[in-house]
Design a protein around this motif. Structure first.
Motif, PDB file in Angstrom:
ATOM      1  N   GLY A 177     109.534 -30.704  -9.722  1.00 17.49           N
ATOM      2  CA  GLY A 177     110.428 -31.299  -8.653  1.00 17.49           C
ATOM      3  C   GLY A 177     111.552 -30.566  -8.360  1.00 17.49           C
ATOM      4  N   SER A 178     111.685 -29.576  -9.260  1.00 17.30           N
ATOM      5  CA  SER A 178     112.963 -28.469  -9.093  1.00 17.30           C
ATOM      6  C   SER A 178     112.519 -27.482  -7.916  1.00 17.30           C
ATOM      7  CB  SER A 178     113.458 -28.024 -10.089  1.00 17.30           C
ATOM      8  OG  SER A 178     113.824 -28.777 -10.897  1.00 17.30           O
ATOM      9  N   THR A 179     112.613 -27.483  -6.619  1.00 16.75           N
ATOM     10  CA  THR A 179     112.209 -26.845  -5.758  1.00 16.75           C
ATOM     11  C   THR A 179     113.258 -26.305  -4.664  1.00 16.75           C
ATOM     12  OG1 THR A 179     111.524 -28.291  -4.022  1.00 16.75           O
ATOM     13  CG2 THR A 179     109.766 -27.780  -5.703  1.00 16.75           C
ATOM     14  N   LEU A 180     114.474 -26.611  -4.985  1.00 21.39           N
ATOM     15  CA  LEU A 180     115.449 -26.331  -3.816  1.00 21.39           C
ATOM     16  C   LEU A 180     115.864 -24.803  -3.974  1.00 21.39           C
ATOM     17  CD1 LEU A 180     118.680 -28.768  -3.468  1.00 21.39           C
ATOM     18  CD2 LEU A 180     119.001 -26.136  -4.157  1.00 21.39           C
ATOM     19  N   ARG A 181     115.790 -24.127  -5.068  1.00 21.67           N
ATOM     20  CA  ARG A 181     116.097 -22.937  -4.958  1.00 21.67           C
ATOM     21  C   ARG A 181     115.213 -21.795  -4.528  1.00 21.67           C
ATOM     22  NH1 ARG A 181     115.678 -21.912 -11.636  1.00 21.67           N
ATOM     23  NH2 ARG A 181     113.512 -22.506 -11.833  1.00 21.67           N
ATOM     24  N   ASN A 182     114.117 -22.314  -4.146  1.00 20.72           N
ATOM     25  CA  ASN A 182     112.991 -21.676  -3.692  1.00 20.72           C
ATOM     26  C   ASN A 182     112.886 -21.577  -2.029  1.00 20.72           C
ATOM     27  OD1 ASN A 182     110.479 -20.083  -2.967  1.00 20.72           O
ATOM     28  ND2 ASN A 182     109.330 -21.529  -4.347  1.00 20.72           N
ATOM     29  N   ALA A 183     113.169 -20.519  -1.624  1.00 20.61           N
ATOM     30  CA  ALA A 183     113.157 -20.733   0.121  1.00 20.61           C
ATOM     31  C   ALA A 183     111.595 -20.669   0.646  1.00 20.61           C
ATOM     32  CB  ALA A 183     113.581 -19.026   0.500  1.00 20.61           C
ATOM     33  N   PHE A 184     110.553 -20.985  -0.119  1.00 19.73           N
ATOM     34  CA  PHE A 184     109.332 -20.996   0.321  1.00 19.73           C
ATOM     35  C   PHE A 184     108.754 -22.147  -0.661  1.00 19.73           C
ATOM     36  CE2 PHE A 184     110.342 -16.568   0.284  1.00 19.73           C
ATOM     37  CZ  PHE A 184     110.113 -16.222   1.648  1.00 19.73           C
ATOM     38  N   VAL A 185     107.460 -22.457  -0.172  1.00 20.49           N
ATOM     39  CA  VAL A 185     106.694 -23.524  -0.912  1.00 20.49           C
ATOM     40  C   VAL A 185     106.055 -22.984  -2.234  1.00 20.49           C
ATOM     41  CG1 VAL A 185     104.857 -25.186  -0.874  1.00 20.49           C
ATOM     42  CG2 VAL A 185     106.651 -25.039   0.870  1.00 20.49           C
ATOM     43  N   GLY A 186     105.504 -21.970  -2.079  1.00 22.20           N
ATOM     44  CA  GLY A 186     104.479 -21.064  -3.257  1.00 22.20           C
ATOM     45  C   GLY A 186     105.529 -20.344  -4.001  1.00 22.20           C
ATOM     46  N   ASN A 187     105.076 -20.320  -5.354  1.00 21.79           N
ATOM     47  CA  ASN A 187     105.545 -19.171  -6.155  1.00 21.79           C
ATOM     48  C   ASN A 187     104.775 -17.856  -6.232  1.00 21.79           C
ATOM     49  OD1 ASN A 187     107.423 -20.997  -7.210  1.00 21.79           O
ATOM     50  ND2 ASN A 187     105.996 -21.648  -8.797  1.00 21.79           N
ATOM     51  N   ASN A 188     105.120 -17.075  -6.856  1.00 19.11           N
ATOM     52  CA  ASN A 188     104.025 -15.498  -6.993  1.00 19.11           C
ATOM     53  C   ASN A 188     102.862 -15.934  -7.199  1.00 19.11           C
ATOM     54  OD1 ASN A 188     106.079 -13.919  -6.028  1.00 19.11           O
ATOM     55  ND2 ASN A 188     106.508 -13.148  -8.168  1.00 19.11           N
ATOM     56  N   ILE A 189     101.854 -15.402  -6.709  1.00 23.90           N
ATOM     57  CA  ILE A 189     100.399 -15.828  -7.014  1.00 23.90           C
ATOM     58  C   ILE A 189      99.999 -15.709  -8.514  1.00 23.90           C
ATOM     59  CG2 ILE A 189      97.960 -15.078  -6.702  1.00 23.90           C
ATOM     60  CD1 ILE A 189      98.966 -14.051  -3.895  1.00 23.90           C
TER      61      ILE A 189
END
Length: 464
Positions: A177-189
């Motif tokens: 649920g902690s996605t606020l600090r990510n400017a995108f939706v995905g992480n590194n592949i």
């Protein structure tokens, strides 16, 4: 789940009954709001200790996904494969299952706090469970007033089951649920993330940042003997013990002037005898793109084949090199912020044992770079773009390396410092994967053969 609610109610009741207990008076804590973006490692502040204080926080996200998947597999395979009825599953344009986290912490003493992170709802587990918990020590006054004060002014000790600090990329990534600090939706592949029992010691001074850590190498803790079956008469046994993991980080982070900040770090990870999990297979909460490149059931030589098969045995849109026996990784992360412009990069060189029982070296390399432009009175708006590519052999016996690359762009709006809405476009491609997995050409169809997916994700996230 009920136990978590009862605990929260108990904490509130305790605060009401005891005036000495306060809420939110936490020292040396990275904010979970927008203010925590681009804050790496640990931080020191000068907040005064005002007695026992309790911290209660949460994080939630909700995604609406409109993504399509494609590959080069024909709908019906010609003889002699005798595989019929194969197709990728269609995915609807719809909401995916939301995720939610809870954080419970306490300031126990001057310079000593405890933190417990909980996955309330995650996509790969059906129940509420602890992500990890750790003790953070920034002062040793509990031993003696001002004990080693000159050292602890710059040092921090973390002990417990926690997100291990390998590289800087995980500070800019989503986790359940902690996605606020990510400017995108995905992480590194090739997503480097694990939570293991261990200790990390930091020493940050005059812009220089350093960390040395060790863990027991286990994602799931236990004391039972590790026993693997003999692979074959031609191969040695797999490891029957798990070695400690060694972690290290060193770099420089400096606010040059009011407009310019520069950071460069190098990180190291090594485990001489891996257990059942590794650095790239340890995320238990799932990833940002759901149901992509999964197949409907089909028949292989008249036998029903289960759905949702892919060649790397990893969830959805990630790449797991699946090293066995041992693994070593290096990550270099440059970060530059000039006014509203940000650049963050990842150079990651990973290697490990080829397969269980075989120590022969195999490698996987990852490169990523993203640019974010933040604007508005409080930089509440942003536009961003990212390119990420990974290449490596899935086995030393393979003729070619496989390659996965992704382009991602995003626009976002921080409605408040705790609420963000973002619209993300993704285009991911898979190259040089074989058509079949197993016996060729009668093995299982490989969904990543000529695979790709693209589309939009709208994400709303709250963190406090």
């Amino acid at each position: 789940m009920r136990r978590i609610y009862f605990l929260a109610v108990g904490l509130l009741s305790m605060a009401a009954a005891n005036a000495q207990v306060s809420f939110g008076q936490m020292q040396n804590q990275i904010p979970r709001s927008k203010e925590g973006i681009n804050v790496f490692d640990v931080q020191k502040d000068d907040k005064e200790f005002k007695g026992l204080s309790v911290d209660l926080g949460g994080a939630f996200n909700m995604d609406f996904q409109a993504i399509n998947s494609f590959n080069d597999q024909p709908a019906n395979f010609p003889a002699p494969s005798k595989i019929t009825g194969y197709r990728l599953m269609n995915t609807e344009n719809n909401f995916v299952l939301p995720a939610a986290d809870m954080t419970i912490g306490a300031q126990l003493f001057d310079g000593v706090r405890v933190n417990l992170d909980i996955y309330l709802a995650s996509r790969h587990h059906n129940d509420t469970y602890a992500r990890g918990g750790y003790l953070q020590i920034d002062k040793l006054d509990f031993i003696k007033k001002d004990f080693l004060a000159d050292v602890m002014k710059y040092a921090t000790i973390k002990i417990g089951q926690m997100e291990n600090n390998y590289g800087d990329a995980h500070f800019k990534s989503s986790d359940n649920g902690s996605t606020l600090r990510n400017a995108f939706v995905g992480n590194n592949i090739m997503n480097a993330f694990t939570t293991e029992m261990g200790i990390e010691v930091y020493y940050n001074r005059n812009g220089w940042v350093s960390m040395l850590g060790a863990t027991n190498g286990n994602l799931n803790q236990g004391t039972q003997e590790v026993i693997y079956p003999t692979l074959s008469p031609a191969t040695p046994d797999a490891n029957t013990s798990v070695s400690p993991t060694i972690l290290a980080k060193f770099g420089y982070d400096k606010q040059i002037n009011e407009d310019l900040r520069v950071r460069l770090t190098g990180s190291y990870y090594h485990n001489a005898n891996l257990g059942n999990s590794n650095l790239y297979s340890s995320s238990r909460s799932g990833f940002g793109f759901w149901g992509v490149l999964n197949n409907s059931a089909y028949k292989n030589n008249g036998v029903d084949v289960a759905s949702s098969y892919n060649s790397t045995s990893t969830p959805e849109a990630t790449f797991n090199p699946n090293f066995k026996n041992w693994a070593t990784s290096y990550m270099i992360n440059p970060f530059v912020k000039y006014k509203g412009f940000e650049f963050f990069g990842t150079i990651e060189l990973a290697s490990g044992g080829d397969k269980a029982g075989v120590d022969d070296k195999r490698t996987a390399d990852q490169y990523a770079g993203d640019i974010v432009y933040r604007f508005g009175k409080t930089e509440q708006f942003y536009i961003a773009a990212k390119y990420n590519t990974v290449s490596g052999k899935l086995s030393n016996a393979d003729a070619k390396k496989v390659t996965v690359d992704r382009f991602e762009s995003s626009v976002g709006w921080f409605m408040t410092k705790n609420i963000v809405a973002k619209l993300d476009y993704v285009n991911q491609n898979y190259r040089d994967y074989t058509q079949f997995i197993g016996n060729v050409p009668t093995g299982n169809a490989n969904n990543f053969y000529g695979g790709k997916f693209n589309g939009l994700v709208f994400e709303a996230a709250i963190s406090f």
